[in-house]
Structure formats: C-alpha cells, structure tokens
Scaffold this active site. Sequence first.
Site: not given
Lengths: 587, 224
Positions: A515-516
């Site tokens: 989730n970056h």
Amino acid sequence: MTVTKLKPVDAVVVGVGVAGSIICQELAAAGLSVVGLERGRMVDPAQDFAMPYAHDEFRHDSRSNLIQNLSRETITFRNAMSETALPMREIGSFRMGECVGGAGVLWGGLSWRFLPWDFETHSRTVERYGKKHMPEDCTNQDWGITYDELEPYYDQFEHIYGVSGKAGNLNGEIQTGGNPFEGARSREYPNPPTQATHAGHLFGQAAASLGFTPFSPPTSGSTREYTNLYKLMLGQCQRGGFCSSFTCAMGAKGSPLTAVLPAAMKRSNFELRALCNVIKVNLDSDGKRAVGVTYIDARGRTVEQPADIVIITSYTFNNTRLLLLSGIGKPYDPVSNTGVVGRNYSYQATGSVKLFFEDKTFNSFMGGGGSCTAIDDYNGDNYDHSGMGFIGGGYIVVNSRGAAPINNHPVPSGTASWGSGWKKAVAHYYDRSFAISSHGGCQSYRTNYLDLDPTYKDANGLPLIRMSFDWREPDLKMSAYVTKKAAEIAKALNPSKMSSNPVSGKYNIVPYQVNHNTGGVIMGSDPSTSVLNKYLQSWDVPNVFVIGASAFPQNSANAPTETVGALACWVADAIKEQYVKRPGLLV
Amino acid sequence: MPDSSAAPANAWLFLTRAEARFIDAALARLIPADELGPGAKEANVTCFIDRQLASGWGSASRLYRMGPWQDGSPQQGNQSRLTPQEIYRAGIRETNLHCARVHGRNFDALPVDIQDGILKELQDGKIELESLGSKRFFNMLWKNTEEGFFADPLYGGNHDKIGWKLVGFPGVAAANYVDLIGRHDEPYRVTEPVSILDIEQGRVQVDAQGSPKHIRIKPAGAPK
C-alpha cells in the site's frame, strides 16, 4: 444546484488520516479554528474492533468495509501510454483506506525512517558514480529537504505514535543492536524493540553468520504501555497478530484513532466532519489564492467551506486528483516533459523467498505489531552499485505478521493446487514455513505518471485518476539482486524446500503487493519540476499545502507512514511558526 | 465430541438445490475428506458460499460497475460485467450442460475421477462456457472454498473449526503471547481452537478484556 456556504475557518483539512490528523491537532493546539473533512465514516475502535471481533480475518481483511468502496470511485490503470486505461474494478495490488484515520487505521505499524540517501538520490548518485549511472528516462530528483532537516520531526512523530525500536546511530555513533545504516538520531526510540520470533531469530542468526547486521526494525506496535506527546495512552502489544487490515483491540498500535484524534477532539476550535467528500479547492478570480473547498456531505448537499489555509492530506491518488480538478499547478505532460501535477508516480518492488522445513515449527500465528528481523545492508546506497545498472535497493526482512489462515497457508511450488495433495501440504507446512522479503524501492521515470482519465468517471460524474505505470529494467535488476541476497541467507538455514520470487515481468494491478503508492504532487526546489516547495506548499497557490506520500519524488524501499507523519509535523511547524505570521510563499 | 463427519442440513438463501449439489460435489474434490480428516464439504463451505452470494458481495456492491466495458490486458484485472451471483449461476449451469453433453450426466452424478478432470479443465480454461471464461468461474469457486474453509465459523463454513484444526491455528488469540514468543522450541497448540461463535455462545471463558482462555496442549517434556 443549491450551495450551502458556511462560516469561514482558519484552516480546512481534506482527509483525516495519518497526515491530516496531526495537522488538525497541531493547528488547533496553536489556536487556529480547524475543520477536518473526511469522506469515510467515523470509526469507534472500542466497538468496530472489540474482542473477539477484532480477530475476524474474513470481516476485516477479506471483506473490509474500511477500504475504499470502488462502486463510488476507483482509479484507471494501464502499463503504457499506448494502451487504453481501464478501471480497477476490484481491490488488488493496494488498499486505500476510507474511514476517519484512513489507511492509518489499517496499517501494519512498520515505522522506518527513510535513509539520508533517499532524500538526495539524484545528487548522491551523480556524485558517487557519475551522471551516466542514472538510468535512462529516470526522473529522480532531490526532495529539497534533507534527512537532517527532517530529523527533529521524525523524532516528534515517534513520540506521538510510541515507536518501539533500538537506535543504530545516536548522534553519529553506531550502536550495537540497532540498524548501523540509519541516519543519525538525536535520541533513542521511546519504547524498546520487539523480541524476535522463532523465524526472525533463525533469520538473524543466519544473516549474522554471513557477516550482516540483523536488528529489530522500528514499529508502532507499542512494546509497553506508553503515554505519548499528546498525553494519550497506548496499550502494550500482545503479539497476537491481526494488525495490518485491523485495528488493535489493545490500543497498542499507533494510529490517528489512538494517538492523535482523541486529543484534537477535545478542542472546541476543531471540528471533524465525516462522510464529507471534497470535490474541489476553490480559487479566487486570478487563481493565485484558495478561498476554501467544496464538498458533498452525507445528505448529498453541496457545501462550501471557506478557509484561509487549505491543507490537502488525502491519499496519493486523491491528492493528485484534487489539484487537477481544481486547476492548481500545471498538469504534467510526459510527451513534452513539461508540467508537474501527476509527475513521478512510483511504487515499491517487493520480492520474496519462501522457506519450508520438516523439523521446525514457528508458532506462525504469533507476532504482528511489526515483529520483524531485518538487515539493511542492501538498502539505498548502503552497498557499491558500480557497474550494476541500477540504483537503490531494499531491506531484507522476516516480518512475522501473525499467520491468519485465509491468507497464510503456503505450500511449496510443485504442490497440487487443490485436492488431497494440497491439503496434506497445507496441514504440514502451515507452521513449518516462513518468508524472507526483499522489500525494494522504486525509481521514477518519465512515463510513470498520473493524470485525469478521459473516459471513466466517479459517482459524482468527475473524472477518475489514471495511473500509467510499469516496472523498468533497473528496478527489476534491483529486485533480482536483493532477492538473490535474501535467498543466500535462506540457504544458510537449510530449508527442505525453498522458492525465490523477485519482481518480474509487467506490473500487474491484480495481486496484492504493497500500500505504498507515491508521487504525483512532489516536493522539490525547482517550480518547473515540482508542485510543492520544501514546506509542501504549492508554488502556484501558496495557501494550499499538500501532505502525503504524494510528495515523494521517488519511492524509498521503506514503508512511507513514518515519513508522511514526520512531514505533517514539519508542515504544521512551518504553518504555525512562519506562515501564520507572514502569509505567502515560505521559500 | 461433536460429530464433525457431516455438515448440518441447510436451507438456501440464494442457491437452488441443484446448485448446492454441484458445489457440494466440487468441494468434496477440492478439499476432500481423507485420512487427515473431513474436507470442505463437511466443513459446510456450501453454506458459506450461499451466504456470501446472498450478501452485498454477491451482487458486487463494492466493485466499480460503470462502463464502457471492454477487455484489457491480464495486468488490468477483472473487466467482467458479471456479478458473483451471475458467475455462479451461469458457471454451474453451463458446466452441467458440458458434463451432460460429454459424459451424459450432471457434474454431481459423475464418478470422482471424471469430476477431477472437469475441475482441472475448468481451472485451465479448457471448457468453453457460453457466458464466461471457465478459469474465472473456477478461480472464484476455489477462492471462496479457501475462505469458507478458514474463516470464522460464524460465516457458515469452517464447521466444527475443521479448517483451523487441520493446520493448528488456535483461532481468536489469547491475551498474551509476549512471554511465549521467545520460546522458540515450544509449539503452542490448543485442545480446541476458539471461534467468535464459541465466545458469543458462551462455550469458552474470556478474561476481562474479552480475550479467550486457551486450553493448551503441553508440549512433550515441558514443565507442568
């Protein structure tokens, strides 16, 4: 359309997650009137994540309702500019939060600082290896801020989220037990490091035997009860798992809900409005000054909130989208290589090595709270890249998340994919396996970018953001290299079976990765290549600040949350100490 | 001991009886009952799938559903306009038509080796279904099977915690593993995994914070 116009406030904050919550608290504490607008719903951890429901993997992970509801809004995606972007119809590669606290409610707790190198990848690479070493079409650039400038704000964030860890570099002196490659810290972590799990312990032994320096990376899963900078109490992590995608029933995970908002909510000059979706930043007639924001509230009313300062603190995609929809900053055009908004979208290249054993068990369901053992020898520019054809790297880690069984029942490659053979392997290896990750960064390239989709719209009829992104040769080489190093450590552990999975092929939006997502509204020192100055202030509309991983000019290998939090502390200070006294460009 | 050899009788929210028979038969091959114990059919995963199909998930309530619809590259992901309800309904009907055409009977009435062959062909995309790729149907069925086998029993599957017992997952975590996480040579095993349903139905004791008290199986040689 009727528009309800509200009373002006000093500051309006768009998106109340990791960055937004800190901004709300800091500005309200300084006496400004602050409104926080959040498109997601209110979360009450004591109810939403009460025991035993806090440990429901299916509810909170497989079917989470705190992740963005794509029926209202998604992104579109293509690997290359020659393709037609299509909507991401279901959640896959990454998970955007949609609730008060945002993805900061659902994060795993890894609280790394970025390396000093991460802030100056361009100039340090040119300095050490020469200009030719920069990959072709790579648009990496320095942040306009250095690690040393951000250090006090990292420290501040760590004392808000109650970070647990062991210093590896105190004021320039290398410390035993910590990460010797980290930037110099001004003081120890507020809480002691996590204890290694069995898998982490074995990995650490093997890494040390090969000459590396294993350590327990910092985490916001507090290792003891802790009263933070805002006088809020964090509980002690019980190492029971259920962290990433969950909120901690013990209140041990630092998050906007535990570590920040309860303090802000006590202030009468702060108001949090949930289920309010900001669709535009309103500008004055010459477009040089924001006068407030327009949002759609829970009842579907269009509301205008006037404000002297607008601080945009949503996720990477919506930070970029809101600027494009509002006409703030020149949109990026990869063909002419001009414009800035949407430039330098990036991600992270994460490979893994899976290990299977016959004679060892790991209590795999224990852990979480960032129970990791890692080495940093192959991160950033911590090793010589001469002649390698890439820059950057990754950290190598055993992350014992607590193996909830829907998502964690690995089998060796070659096992039948269902049937009795599969069942036997699952039963045998569930607690006799673990993974070593090669958690890599990703550089920025001219044709990896964000813009508005020409076709697809959200539920309000506004264009979706379009992601054009693919892995590039240097990043694939990096992943292959660091994953090979991870495999060498794995071999030293004598697993009965192992498989190595570096990032390869085209970027695929389907399987979960990380989730970056970063970039799109990047900071820098040159207005022709950055949207924001070093105070994350819009060059074009100086009373607009945009905070998030959207500001990263390229991505580090490390998780972004701590740096997002530190940047929020940095901007809060700049607004309180400089901007309020002397409104206008701070640079 | 509760009888874990058979799933309880069900009434259906979404599935027809014929569809339930198809899923039962497929589950009995995907995770079969064998010498390791009961499988997905006995774990009542058919009930889990039925409830999921009747939920918002079954009608794709959180998926982006606006057009234009067009096929893309594999990297761009699912672009099908079918909801999970429609995928199951069409997938089962059309697989049964295939089975009847080639083997003379519906899937659930075929010998297990032929059933295995059909499932493999679905998985490999080798059966031409009219409404959707057979791979998509298989992948959804398999993903839901894994979910239903390992999710808390409150969702209707994992009956008698069959899935958790198979792998040794203790269920809802006990209050404190802090003192145990460093005992690397001591497998932590419980006599009975604890589900949310167990706690709500009062079968398991909990402490003041609501964490269950596990009954541990002492590892061989461990002090009493």
